[in-house]
Enzyme design. Structure first.
Site, PDB file in Angstrom:
ATOM      1  N   GLU A  57      52.993  31.040  37.163  1.00 51.91           N
ATOM      2  CA  GLU A  57      54.097  29.684  36.573  1.00 51.91           C
ATOM      3  C   GLU A  57      55.868  30.225  36.090  1.00 51.91           C
ATOM      4  OE1 GLU A  57      49.889  30.155  34.995  1.00 51.91           O
ATOM      5  OE2 GLU A  57      51.293  31.274  36.024  1.00 51.91           O
ATOM      6  N   GLY A 310      28.665  58.182  52.837  1.00 53.60           N
ATOM      7  CA  GLY A 310      27.958  58.358  54.267  1.00 53.60           C
ATOM      8  C   GLY A 310      26.455  56.879  53.798  1.00 53.60           C
TER       9      GLY A 310
END
Length: 382
Positions: A57, A310
């Site tokens: 903003e 894994g």
């Protein structure tokens, strides 16, 4: 006056701007803002680029200057109403004389929320919920972190068309193409932490680093306790996390080198002389308490986790409902045997499938990248 189609168009631009800050704002959200003048013409645009920097903003209002008076601001996240490293954006909007503010998503952080109420109390017209789903998606990591008090988890894997991540002899380099691997490094670099299990460390001795070049944020300082920070050349470096219940990580492992900070998560009863930054966690029958891991990482301002390694660790995360996004790189190749991409995930019968929704299917060189999310997402408001 509210015009839904016009509001949606300008909010879509604000979402696009917010995306520009991805990977650079943590532990803050990504936010985009568009400011129109009183005649409805774009006067300013901005996005939050890095933690500690001006909010979206403020950037857009600075660009708009006096043209913001009597105009409309479109912002992807409710303007903050507190003073931290920067002042409250609600106050900046009031000082600029904006007449209307359109918000996509309410701020779930109680320390920063309240901007919409303050604006309304000063006579500013406020509209909420415009393009909320798109704004949630672009800011999903931070929203999960803020709402659930844990890090957001992206599980990445590479596999053949028949779902194999390694051949029968354990070899896996390389299933996918250089283009896919470069894309993985880009995604790694946007995360706050890269997580792998001890099995992967012992089998492959990976470094778990990202090598895509400079990230959007180049001035983020290092934080305490392995918080991701700036590495060589100012490049933002994700922290490496090894899930290692019995502290089996070798002192010589490359993941313990000086290329990035590293945490080794061990069981609270593990007896070890490992010289590393240890994170002690409760031990369960099937391994470490992963929810506690994500909570501890969140306490260290780790907003987003990139889960690699894994099938065993991936299965544990999936089984416990802790995977928020899946990124799969699928190669047009077949193995027929070898290691599956996912291990035991708690599914005993077809009715217990972990259902996902595809959000993106993209070609990456000769491969395909699939992005999917759980059909029911715990980090998203209903």
């Amino acid at each position: 006056m509210e015009r839904p189609e016009r509001d949606a168009a300008f909010m879509a631009r604000a979402v696009e701007l917010a995306r520009s800050g991805h990977g650079g704002t943590s532990p803050n959200p990504v936010v985009g803002c568009v400011v129109l003048d009183a005649a409805g013409q774009v006067a300013g645009e901005g996005f939050h680029a890095y933690a500690g920097g001006p909010h979206a903003e403020v950037v857009a209002l600075a660009q708009a200057g006096e043209r913001a008076r009597g105009g409309t601001a479109y912002v992807t996240l409710e303007p903050c109403d507190h003073t931290g490293r920067t002042g409250p954006c609600s106050g900046a909007l009031l000082a600029a004389g904006v007449a209307r503010v359109v918000i996509a998503v309410s701020d779930p952080n109680p320390k920063a929320a309240g901007g919409a109420a303050r604006l309304r109390s000063h006579g500013v017209a406020v509209t909420t919920g415009v393009l909320a789903e798109a704004a949630e998606r672009v800011n999903e990591e931070w929203l999960t972190y803020a709402r659930l008090g844990r890090s957001h988890v992206t599980w990445k894997f590479a596999a053949t068309l028949d779902g194999r991540s390694a051949a029968a002899d354990g070899t896996s380099q390389w299933i996918t193409s250089p283009q896919a691997r470069a894309d993985v490094h880009r995604m790694r670099a946007a995360a706050d932490a890269i997580v792998a299990g001890i099995g992967t460390v012992l089998a492959d001795d990976p470094r778990l680093t990202a090598r895509p070049g400079p990230s959007p944020s180049e001035d983020r300082p290092d934080g305490p306790g392995g918080v991701p920070g700036a590495g060589a050349g100012g490049r933002r470096v994700p922290v490496r996390v090894v899930v290692d219940p019995d502290a089996r990580t070798p002192q010589s492992a490359r993941v313990l080198d000086d290329q990035a900070p590293t945490l080794v998560a061990v069981a609270d009863d593990a007896d070890t002389g490992l010289k590393a930054d240890l994170l002690r966690l409760p031990r369960h029958d099937d391994g470490l308490d992963l929810r506690a891991l994500l909570s501890e990482l969140a306490a260290r301002e780790v907003v987003s986790v990139f889960l690699e390694g894994g099938p065993t660790l991936a299965g544990s995360f999936v089984r416990q409902g802790l995977v928020d996004r899946v990124v799969a790189y699928v190669a047009p190749a077949l193995l027929g045997s070898g290691r599956s991409a996912l291990g035991e995930a708690g599914v005993r019968t077809i009715g217990e499938l972990h259902r996902l929704r595809f959000d993106e299917i993209s070609p990456i060189g000769p491969d395909v990248r699939l992005i999917a999310r759980p059909a029911t997402h715990p980090g998203r408001e209903k």
